[in-house]
Design a protein around this motif. Structure first.
Motif, PDB file in Angstrom:
ATOM      1  N   ALA A 128       0.609  -1.141   0.178  1.00 15.30           N
ATOM      2  CA  ALA A 128       0.014   0.040   0.255  1.00 15.30           C
ATOM      3  C   ALA A 128       1.007   1.187   0.084  1.00 15.30           C
ATOM      4  N   LEU A 129       2.059   1.067   0.721  1.00 11.08           N
ATOM      5  CA  LEU A 129       2.740   2.330   0.943  1.00 11.08           C
ATOM      6  C   LEU A 129       3.709   2.641  -0.326  1.00 11.08           C
ATOM      7  N   SER A 130       4.084   1.509  -1.313  1.00 10.20           N
ATOM      8  CA  SER A 130       4.847   1.646  -2.266  1.00 10.20           C
ATOM      9  C   SER A 130       4.691   2.560  -3.389  1.00 10.20           C
ATOM     10  N   GLY A 131       3.287   2.968  -3.683  1.00 15.80           N
ATOM     11  CA  GLY A 131       2.834   3.584  -4.763  1.00 15.80           C
ATOM     12  C   GLY A 131       2.772   2.801  -6.074  1.00 15.80           C
ATOM     13  N   LEU A 132       2.834   1.618  -5.958  1.00 10.76           N
ATOM     14  CA  LEU A 132       3.089   0.733  -7.122  1.00 10.76           C
ATOM     15  C   LEU A 132       1.398  -0.134  -7.168  1.00 10.76           C
ATOM     16  N   PRO A 133       1.391  -0.527  -8.580  1.00 10.55           N
ATOM     17  CA  PRO A 133       0.023  -1.099  -8.757  1.00 10.55           C
ATOM     18  C   PRO A 133      -0.366  -2.149  -7.646  1.00 10.55           C
ATOM     19  N   SER A 134      -1.232  -2.172  -7.067  1.00  8.78           N
ATOM     20  CA  SER A 134      -1.712  -3.307  -5.795  1.00  8.78           C
ATOM     21  C   SER A 134      -2.768  -3.912  -6.193  1.00  8.78           C
ATOM     22  N   ASP A 135      -3.538  -3.899  -7.495  1.00  9.57           N
ATOM     23  CA  ASP A 135      -4.530  -4.653  -7.708  1.00  9.57           C
ATOM     24  C   ASP A 135      -4.445  -6.284  -7.920  1.00  9.57           C
ATOM     25  N   ARG A 136      -3.003  -6.467  -8.490  1.00 11.99           N
ATOM     26  CA  ARG A 136      -2.539  -7.701  -8.646  1.00 11.99           C
ATOM     27  C   ARG A 136      -1.166  -7.784  -8.215  1.00 11.99           C
ATOM     28  N   PHE A 137      -0.893  -8.729  -7.407  1.00  8.80           N
ATOM     29  CA  PHE A 137       0.461  -8.876  -6.847  1.00  8.80           C
ATOM     30  C   PHE A 137       0.852 -10.194  -6.570  1.00  8.80           C
ATOM     31  N   CYS A 138       2.127 -10.697  -6.348  1.00  7.92           N
ATOM     32  CA  CYS A 138       2.539 -12.067  -5.661  1.00  7.92           C
ATOM     33  C   CYS A 138       3.543 -11.687  -4.530  1.00  7.92           C
ATOM     34  N   PHE A 139       3.433 -12.402  -3.659  1.00  7.48           N
ATOM     35  CA  PHE A 139       4.446 -12.494  -2.631  1.00  7.48           C
ATOM     36  C   PHE A 139       5.370 -13.616  -2.759  1.00  7.48           C
ATOM     37  N   GLU A 140       6.673 -13.278  -2.890  1.00  2.87           N
ATOM     38  CA  GLU A 140       7.692 -14.210  -3.102  1.00  2.87           C
ATOM     39  C   GLU A 140       8.510 -14.600  -1.559  1.00  2.87           C
ATOM     40  N   GLY A 141       8.303 -13.973  -0.630  1.00  9.52           N
ATOM     41  CA  GLY A 141       9.059 -14.289   0.896  1.00  9.52           C
ATOM     42  C   GLY A 141      10.141 -13.817   0.497  1.00  9.52           C
ATOM     43  N   PHE A 142      11.371 -14.730   0.955  1.00  9.40           N
ATOM     44  CA  PHE A 142      12.978 -14.506   1.006  1.00  9.40           C
ATOM     45  C   PHE A 142      13.193 -15.179  -0.258  1.00  9.40           C
ATOM     46  N   LEU A 143      14.225 -14.429  -0.909  1.00 13.49           N
ATOM     47  CA  LEU A 143      14.911 -15.049  -2.011  1.00 13.49           C
ATOM     48  C   LEU A 143      15.918 -15.994  -1.478  1.00 13.49           C
ATOM     49  N   PRO A 144      16.223 -16.757  -2.457  1.00  9.56           N
ATOM     50  CA  PRO A 144      17.109 -17.800  -2.009  1.00  9.56           C
ATOM     51  C   PRO A 144      18.579 -16.977  -1.351  1.00  9.56           C
TER      52      PRO A 144
END
Length: 282
Positions: A128-144
């Protein structure tokens, strides 16, 4: 301790990310009445209870990555026995890159109801704070953790069109941002959110290339959530093979490896990496 019932219940508690004032009235009530409180860090739980002026009457047990496999059967046994068990992690919702999944699965398999007292989430707060589109998103957690593993995962995400939300540790953030800029392109919009809801909350919104340079200079600390804009939509018209080969050759001429050049060209044209690879190696 609360009274036992025929069937216990598992309650997942959404804990404050840093500001105790974000705790819900229901979280306070569950902490005060649960028969067992399983906590990722018992010291942080004790501090939170003190900040909220709540007395935890139930039994407090530790439940973290190192012991969750061993402790899950014990907690499921308590649930089957009729006890109310509350699960709280250091911040946000349990199971979201935190301990909890094993216990939820174990409770469900045993026929025990699972519910939650929802609360703050670093994922949706940063989005919400990013200012980027939030209508569709995916959560990747921690990268390797390893650089090679991280780059491999990022190459697989380079053409993802949804906004990406990632967690990253402070000591790996500079390398992660450098790899993101190299793989996604330096102009991809992004936001680095750190210490959300805390005194020194900071949101830095820059293209990946600039954000990587900023992080290298500033060495940000604290809890970090990254939000990265999705890839441009697939191009309406696919460029011909000669154009794709030239695009890869141009990138190689600047010093890019062939692998990175193919990934970057695919991202620029909104194509799958394997399609560009096939053209170049045909």
């Amino acid at each position: 301790m609360g009274e036992m019932s025929d069937t216990g219940r598992l309650i997942l508690l959404g804990a404050p990310l840093g500001n105790p004032a974000d705790a819900s009235a229901r979280l306070r009530q569950v902490l005060a009445t649960a028969d067992v409180v399983a906590a990722e860090d018992t010291r942080r739980l004790t501090r939170l209870a003190r900040d909220l002026d709540v007395t935890v009457e139930g039994r407090i047990v530790s439940y973290f990555e190192g012991n969750e496999e061993r402790r899950t059967p014990e907690l499921v046994e308590a649930l089957v026995g009729g006890y109310v068990v509350a699960l709280v992690t250091d911040g946000g919702m349990p199971s979201v890159s935190d301990p909890g999944y094993r216990l939820v699965r174990g409770a469900l398999d045993a026929g025990v109801p699972v519910t939650s007292a929802p609360g703050p989430s670093a994922v949706t707060t940063a989005l919400a704070l990013s200012g980027l589109p939030s209508d569709r998103f995916c959560f990747e957690g921690f990268l390797p953790r390893t650089p090679s593993g991280r780059r491999s995962r990022l190459r697989a995400l380079a053409t993802e069109e949804r906004t990406l939300v990632l967690f990253e540790a402070p000591h790996r953030i500079t390398g992660a941002l450098a790899d993101l800029a190299a793989t996604f392109g330096p102009d991809r919009p992004a936001a680095l959110c750190r210490e959300l809801t805390k005194t020194y909350e900071e949101v830095v919104r820059k293209p990946l290339g600039e954000l990587a340079a900023w992080a290298a200079a500033q060495e940000p600390r604290g809890e970090i959530t990254l939000v990265v804009a999705g890839a441009p939509e697939i191009a309406a018209e696919r460029p011909d093979d000669d154009t794709l080969r030239a695009a890869v050759a141009d990138r190689e001429a600047t010093g890019m490896s062939r692998r990175d050049a193919i990934t970057d060209a695919a991202t620029s044209y909104g194509l799958r990496r394997r399609d560009v690879y096939g053209v170049v190696h045909r």
